[in-house]
Design a protein around this motif. Structure first.
Motif, PDB file in Angstrom:
ATOM      1  N   CYS A 195      35.212  25.005  70.864  1.00  0.00           N
ATOM      2  CA  CYS A 195      35.620  25.243  69.478  1.00  0.00           C
ATOM      3  C   CYS A 195      37.134  25.399  69.403  1.00  0.00           C
ATOM      4  CB  CYS A 195      34.947  26.494  68.917  1.00  0.00           C
ATOM      5  SG  CYS A 195      35.501  26.831  67.225  1.00  0.00           S
TER       6      CYS A 195
ATOM      7  N   CYS B  84      29.158  32.942  70.208  1.00  0.00           N
ATOM      8  CA  CYS B  84      29.379  31.585  69.709  1.00  0.00           C
ATOM      9  C   CYS B  84      29.800  30.705  70.885  1.00  0.00           C
ATOM     10  CB  CYS B  84      30.427  31.586  68.604  1.00  0.00           C
ATOM     11  SG  CYS B  84      32.096  31.916  69.207  1.00  0.00           S
TER      12      CYS B  84
ATOM     13  N   CYS C  54      30.632  33.239  63.875  1.00  0.00           N
ATOM     14  CA  CYS C  54      29.545  32.277  63.639  1.00  0.00           C
ATOM     15  C   CYS C  54      28.207  32.726  64.239  1.00  0.00           C
ATOM     16  CB  CYS C  54      29.904  30.924  64.239  1.00  0.00           C
ATOM     17  SG  CYS C  54      31.259  30.101  63.401  1.00  0.00           S
TER      18      CYS C  54
END
Ligand code: SF4
Length: 428
Positions: A350, A344, A382
């Protein structure tokens, strides 16, 4: 400590990430015309930080917006028909098998469902519907809760996720059946479970069919950006010379070339039977150019590092790159080879992540650590929901190591520093 969020960002509800607001949308029918692709590229570069991510549900994520830029971008996406002006309708997660052709069952049902999205009940944020009605079901590995698929014997079936079989449907009843099962999910308390596979209620009799899906794979050649990321400039370069791009849930793009558009009657078994339908003889100059890049000797297969191991470090290695010319190295050399490294976006982009991810994944790949390898910034996972031989999960600035499991599985080792992790894996 990182927290796993229970909602998904959308065009109308952007998420504040480490690199600004993140805007996510699904192009209708998973298709961007050339003009729409150029618009998306312009918005990503002009208002965002230029980064475009392809997601596992065939959405596009544009990153790095401020409030004013987000609003301006959404207005232009609405004007271009890429985002619905009604946030409730836009929130319906509809994934379409990307190799549809005009008039086939996927195209027919998806269009009908889009026109009736307002009739669906209010569903949990992650609840999704997959319209997967080609000659074979290709979205079995894509997250969804209700699956319209080609069933054994040839007709269409509706299969609730988590069940091995579905119920056969009559032609023309598909949308009604999907809406009725969505109503049942809500009325039977499914919102508490959040997902169909976790909802233990007994299905209504009419929906409890015993027909297995006919599973298959899309065989068309795909353009696969590394980790599903491309820049606005790269998207613009791809768009020039094609009629449209199809967004796949495999973090790749199908190129739709004008001369290659199918003209045969609907529902033929000859659905984009191979790469030549996308890039072969007689296609436009631009399409031929992309095809040549895909097959060129310089092309480097996905996830095969071209240099020595990259340093494992902080922000510089994962910083979003600015616009750059399209580079044949990130084009997949042949279609569709299975990926073996997944990561991810991680830190700092993030806010759920406390560790860098892609630099570590590159380092492990360069050291030929056996895969599949999944590096996840947090237990949400994810980048991959299926188990992997090696899964590394960020927690509190360190790494946990899972063998043959998922990002939310019980770790074998916990709290490793980057150096300790690399030593343990023989990649130092
Ligand atoms: S898996 Fe990665 S991208 Fe997803 S929430 Fe966790 S850190 Fe963020």
């Amino acid at each position: 400590m990182s927290k796993v969020r229970g909602w998904c960002p959308s065009a109308w509800r952007p998420m504040l990430a480490g690199d600004g607001l993140l805007l996510r949308f699904r192009p209708p029918l998973a298709r961007l015309t050339r003009a729409q692709a150029l618009l998306v590229a312009e918005l990503a570069t002009g208002y965002g930080n230029g980064a475009i991510d392809l997601t596992r549900r065939a959405a596009l994520q544009l990153r790095g917006f401020d409030e004013a830029g987000w609003r301006a971008a959404v207005d232009r996406l609405v004007s271009a028909g890429l985002v619905d002006p009604d946030p409730a309708i836009e929130a319906v997660a509809l994934t379409v098998a990307p190799d549809w052709r005009e008039g086939d069952d996927t195209h027919r049902v998806a269009r009908a469902l889009m026109a009736r999205r307002a009739e669906l009940p209010s569903l949990p944020a992650k609840f999704g519907i997959a319209v997967d009605a080609g000659q074979r079901a290709v979205l079995g590995g894509t997250p969804a809760d209700l699956r319209l698929e080609r069933g054994d014997g040839g007709g269409l079936i509706l299969r609730p996720d988590g069940r091995a079989t579905g119920v056969r449907l009559k032609h023309g009843q598909e949308v009604e059946a999907i809406a009725t099962l969505a109503d049942w999910f809500v009325a039977s308390g499914g919102a508490a479970a959040g997902r169909m596979a976790r909802h233990a209620a007994v299905l209504p009799n009419w929906a409890a069919g015993g027909v297995e899906p006919l599973a298959g794979e899309v065989e068309s050649e795909q353009v696969t950006p590394r980790y599903g990321r491309l820049t606005g400039a790269e998207l613009a370069s791809l768009a020039v010379g094609v009629e449209a791009l199809r967004i796949t849930p495999w973090r790749s793009l199908l190129l739709e070339c004008e001369a290659a558009r199918p003209t045969a009657p609907p529902s033929s078994s000859d659905i984009f039977p191979g790469k030549r339908r996308w890039q072969g003889e007689g296609v436009t100059e631009g399409c031929r150019g992309v095809g040549m890049s895909l097959g060129s000797p310089e092309a480097t297969p996905l996830h095969q590092p071209s240099a020595g191991p990259p340093p494992l470090a902080g922000e510089d290695e994962v910083r979003v790159s600015g616009p750059a010319p399209v580079d044949a190295r990130w084009l997949q050399a042949s279609a569709p080879a299975p990926s073996t490294v997944f990561a991810c976006v991680g830190a700092p982009a993030c806010p759920q992540a406390s560790v860098v991810t892609r630099a570590l994944a590159d380092r492990l790949a360069a050291a030929s650590v056996a895969g599949p390898i999944h590096v996840s910034g947090c237990p949400k996972g994810c980048a991959r929901s299926a188990p992997a031989a090696l899964t590394i999960v960020g927690r509190g600035g360190r790494y946990d190591l899972v063998r043959d499991g998922r990002a939310d599985s019980l770790p074998l080792l916990r709290g490793l520093t980057p150096a300790a992790l690399l030593t343990h894996l023989g990649a130092d």
